[in-house]
Motif scaffolding. Sequence first.
Motif, PDB file in Angstrom:
ATOM      1  N   ALA A  57      11.816  -3.329 -10.832  1.00 50.61           N
ATOM      2  CA  ALA A  57      10.985  -2.116 -10.951  1.00 50.61           C
ATOM      3  C   ALA A  57      10.090  -1.944  -9.739  1.00 50.61           C
ATOM      4  CB  ALA A  57      10.125  -2.216 -12.215  1.00 50.61           C
ATOM      5  N   ASN A  58       9.676  -0.695  -9.556  1.00 53.85           N
ATOM      6  CA  ASN A  58       8.763  -0.329  -8.478  1.00 53.85           C
ATOM      7  C   ASN A  58       7.322  -0.439  -8.991  1.00 53.85           C
ATOM      8  OD1 ASN A  58       7.299   1.118  -6.472  1.00 53.85           O
ATOM      9  ND2 ASN A  58       9.184   2.216  -5.943  1.00 53.85           N
ATOM     10  N   LEU A  59       6.438  -0.955  -8.149  1.00 51.33           N
ATOM     11  CA  LEU A  59       5.023  -1.054  -8.563  1.00 51.33           C
ATOM     12  C   LEU A  59       4.416   0.321  -8.825  1.00 51.33           C
ATOM     13  CD1 LEU A  59       3.298  -3.755  -6.326  1.00 51.33           C
ATOM     14  CD2 LEU A  59       4.246  -3.977  -8.627  1.00 51.33           C
ATOM     15  N   LEU A  60       5.021   1.346  -8.244  1.00 53.21           N
ATOM     16  CA  LEU A  60       4.495   2.690  -8.467  1.00 53.21           C
ATOM     17  C   LEU A  60       4.784   3.182  -9.887  1.00 53.21           C
ATOM     18  CD1 LEU A  60       5.547   4.262  -5.047  1.00 53.21           C
ATOM     19  CD2 LEU A  60       3.278   3.499  -5.727  1.00 53.21           C
ATOM     20  N   ASP A  61       5.703   2.494 -10.564  1.00 50.82           N
ATOM     21  CA  ASP A  61       6.105   2.891 -11.918  1.00 50.82           C
ATOM     22  C   ASP A  61       5.150   2.238 -12.932  1.00 50.82           C
ATOM     23  OD1 ASP A  61       7.279   3.106 -14.400  1.00 50.82           O
ATOM     24  OD2 ASP A  61       9.141   2.094 -13.831  1.00 50.82           O
ATOM     25  N   ILE A  62       4.076   2.970 -13.245  1.00 53.72           N
ATOM     26  CA  ILE A  62       2.997   2.393 -14.050  1.00 53.72           C
ATOM     27  C   ILE A  62       3.452   2.097 -15.483  1.00 53.72           C
ATOM     28  CG2 ILE A  62       1.893   4.554 -14.831  1.00 53.72           C
ATOM     29  CD1 ILE A  62      -0.728   2.792 -13.640  1.00 53.72           C
ATOM     30  N   TRP A  95       4.821   6.850   3.753  1.00 53.92           N
ATOM     31  CA  TRP A  95       5.624   5.953   2.912  1.00 53.92           C
ATOM     32  C   TRP A  95       4.925   4.590   2.790  1.00 53.92           C
ATOM     33  CZ3 TRP A  95      10.482   2.798   4.432  1.00 53.92           C
ATOM     34  CH2 TRP A  95      11.167   2.407   3.271  1.00 53.92           C
ATOM     35  N   TYR A  96       4.399   4.109   3.939  1.00 48.96           N
ATOM     36  CA  TYR A  96       3.716   2.808   3.933  1.00 48.96           C
ATOM     37  C   TYR A  96       2.424   2.859   3.129  1.00 48.96           C
ATOM     38  CZ  TYR A  96       6.914  -0.033   6.527  1.00 48.96           C
ATOM     39  OH  TYR A  96       8.016  -0.776   6.849  1.00 48.96           O
ATOM     40  N   TYR A  97       1.624   3.911   3.356  1.00 48.38           N
ATOM     41  CA  TYR A  97       0.349   3.984   2.621  1.00 48.38           C
ATOM     42  C   TYR A  97       0.607   4.113   1.125  1.00 48.38           C
ATOM     43  CZ  TYR A  97      -2.350   4.265   6.936  1.00 48.38           C
ATOM     44  OH  TYR A  97      -2.940   3.953   8.120  1.00 48.38           O
ATOM     45  N   ASN A  98       1.617   4.919   0.784  1.00 48.25           N
ATOM     46  CA  ASN A  98       1.891   5.122  -0.637  1.00 48.25           C
ATOM     47  C   ASN A  98       2.424   3.832  -1.269  1.00 48.25           C
ATOM     48  OD1 ASN A  98       2.023   6.766  -2.966  1.00 48.25           O
ATOM     49  ND2 ASN A  98       4.227   7.012  -2.680  1.00 48.25           N
ATOM     50  N   ASN A  99       3.419   3.249  -0.646  1.00 46.58           N
ATOM     51  CA  ASN A  99       4.031   2.057  -1.244  1.00 46.58           C
ATOM     52  C   ASN A  99       3.010   0.907  -1.325  1.00 46.58           C
ATOM     53  OD1 ASN A  99       6.836   0.778  -1.982  1.00 46.58           O
ATOM     54  ND2 ASN A  99       5.791  -0.725  -0.716  1.00 46.58           N
ATOM     55  N   ASN A 100       2.369   0.605  -0.200  1.00 48.93           N
ATOM     56  CA  ASN A 100       1.518  -0.591  -0.170  1.00 48.93           C
ATOM     57  C   ASN A 100       0.184  -0.371  -0.886  1.00 48.93           C
ATOM     58  OD1 ASN A 100       3.651  -1.486   1.362  1.00 48.93           O
ATOM     59  ND2 ASN A 100       2.446  -2.037   3.161  1.00 48.93           N
ATOM     60  N   ILE A 101      -0.456   0.769  -0.606  1.00 46.72           N
ATOM     61  CA  ILE A 101      -1.795   0.966  -1.177  1.00 46.72           C
ATOM     62  C   ILE A 101      -1.703   1.497  -2.613  1.00 46.72           C
ATOM     63  CG2 ILE A 101      -4.002   2.175  -0.947  1.00 46.72           C
ATOM     64  CD1 ILE A 101      -3.717   1.868   2.037  1.00 46.72           C
ATOM     65  N   THR A 102      -0.928   2.555  -2.830  1.00 48.08           N
ATOM     66  CA  THR A 102      -0.829   3.067  -4.215  1.00 48.08           C
ATOM     67  C   THR A 102      -0.232   1.990  -5.114  1.00 48.08           C
ATOM     68  OG1 THR A 102      -0.433   5.227  -3.228  1.00 48.08           O
ATOM     69  CG2 THR A 102      -0.156   5.069  -5.608  1.00 48.08           C
ATOM     70  N   GLY A 103       0.766   1.258  -4.602  1.00 47.61           N
ATOM     71  CA  GLY A 103       1.358   0.168  -5.404  1.00 47.61           C
ATOM     72  C   GLY A 103       0.298  -0.843  -5.821  1.00 47.61           C
ATOM     73  N   THR A 104      -0.585  -1.197  -4.893  1.00 51.52           N
ATOM     74  CA  THR A 104      -1.644  -2.167  -5.214  1.00 51.52           C
ATOM     75  C   THR A 104      -2.649  -1.568  -6.201  1.00 51.52           C
ATOM     76  OG1 THR A 104      -1.381  -3.166  -3.040  1.00 51.52           O
ATOM     77  CG2 THR A 104      -3.438  -3.658  -4.204  1.00 51.52           C
ATOM     78  N   LEU A 105      -2.986  -0.284  -6.022  1.00 52.76           N
ATOM     79  CA  LEU A 105      -3.942   0.355  -6.945  1.00 52.76           C
ATOM     80  C   LEU A 105      -3.392   0.372  -8.371  1.00 52.76           C
ATOM     81  CD1 LEU A 105      -5.185   3.379  -4.789  1.00 52.76           C
ATOM     82  CD2 LEU A 105      -6.459   1.302  -5.382  1.00 52.76           C
ATOM     83  N   ARG A 106      -2.097   0.710  -8.495  1.00 57.70           N
ATOM     84  CA  ARG A 106      -1.497   0.744  -9.850  1.00 57.70           C
ATOM     85  C   ARG A 106      -1.527  -0.658 -10.468  1.00 57.70           C
ATOM     86  NH1 ARG A 106       2.300   5.555  -8.903  1.00 57.70           N
ATOM     87  NH2 ARG A 106       0.580   7.037  -8.659  1.00 57.70           N
ATOM     88  N   LEU A 107      -1.187  -1.644  -9.635  1.00 58.16           N
ATOM     89  CA  LEU A 107      -1.187  -3.028 -10.118  1.00 58.16           C
ATOM     90  C   LEU A 107      -2.588  -3.408 -10.615  1.00 58.16           C
ATOM     91  CD1 LEU A 107       0.234  -5.849 -10.326  1.00 58.16           C
ATOM     92  CD2 LEU A 107      -0.495  -6.252  -7.960  1.00 58.16           C
TER      93      LEU A 107
END
Length: 346
Positions: A57-62, A95-107
Amino acid sequence: MKILITGGAGYIGSHACVELLNAGYEIVIVDNLSNSKPEVLNRVRQLTGKDFKFYPANLLDITTLDAIFSENQIDAVIHFAGLKSVGESVTLPLWYYNNNITGTLRLCEVMKKYGVKKIVFSSSATVYGIPESVPISEECSLGATNPYGRTKQMIEEIFRDLNVSDPEWSVALLRYFNPIGAHNSGRIGEDPNGIPNNLLPYISQVAVGKQNELKVFGNDYPTKDGTGVRDYLHVVDLAIGHIRALEKVLRSTGVEAYNLGTGIGYSVLEMIDAFEKVSGRKIPYRIIERRPGDIGICYANPLKAKNELDWAAVKGIEEMCEDLWRWQSNNPNGYDTEVLVSAKIL
Ligand code: NAD
Ligand code: UFG
């Protein structure tokens, strides 16, 4: 003790999973396989004789993230998942800001919801940008020079703010220098997509004939032989550093950054020489111009990790090159050499 490993199918994550399983931790892996292959998970199981749950799964998938925490009693997280190519981050910053930062925020949102406040984060020496001086200690000023590096620097700040809002958060920010090598079984290692960007994967592909020659990016740096100097550390030493950091976050609170490196710098020509000696293969190379954005010298002061985590790298460059060569020669096409068996999803 159950640890969620984000990015556990990746190069460093897979080595950390082996060490964690061997040390008796239970693990759960989440990885969207955007830069890794499911076969690595089979090999981690074979090497350790232990099983674990894998969520593709993707970290963006809350929704899936939430399910992972509701289905498993997670005690702490080791967060490797992220995109890591400097050049690509310049071309595709959103793509980098979304994947790395949004992914971390969701986590972090989901961790907060489930009251899990202990995390070890993969930062990077790249947060130091152009170093003021070497060896680099954790107090040196930060100044990442590309979007990838800025995602790491911003995520470090996010964790500091989180801890200010709730001092129960316990975070280790691990600033890796240059991880290389592979597990000494030759079963898991680094399997870059396409042409490698990094020095050692490139050298090892020249050695097996997948690349014709190495291009050395500049020999006019103020270093011992003019080529770039870096702090290369064995990926298994680095993996063990995560266990030490995990033990630290489990017993304390607060946010601390740690350099994980050897404290020793080697030049490009020294690395070519070391690899030729262990592999018995000649590495043809050509000096070309500097790579834009490169720095001349970068190596760690690793004393804080020694004093506070009781961790120090123990493997030298000969062992790093030997283990890399074993992995590369046994798996010239990385994880594609064997018929892929789809990962077991429990
Ligand atoms: P890697 O690409 O091999 O592993 C990262 C893993 O994360 C991959 O398996 C990828 O599929 C997964 N991933 C990426 N985005 C994801 C998402 N949104 N959701 C789920 N999974 C996702 O990289 P690595 O070399 O093992 O690096 C691990 C971490 O260490 C990264 O955060 C990287 O930035 C950092 N780091 C690496 C180095 C290095 O030289 N390898 C140096 C400093 C820091
Ligand atoms: N180099 C070459 N030829 C190549 C590749 C690299 O001469 O084909 C040289 C570079 O100029 C540099 C040295 O080899 O002097 C190491 O280069 P790498 O690309 O292997 O590593 P970097 O130190 O440039 O960067 C790596 C990661 C970054 C990370 C940084 C610190 O790519 O993401 O380590 O951890 F931030």
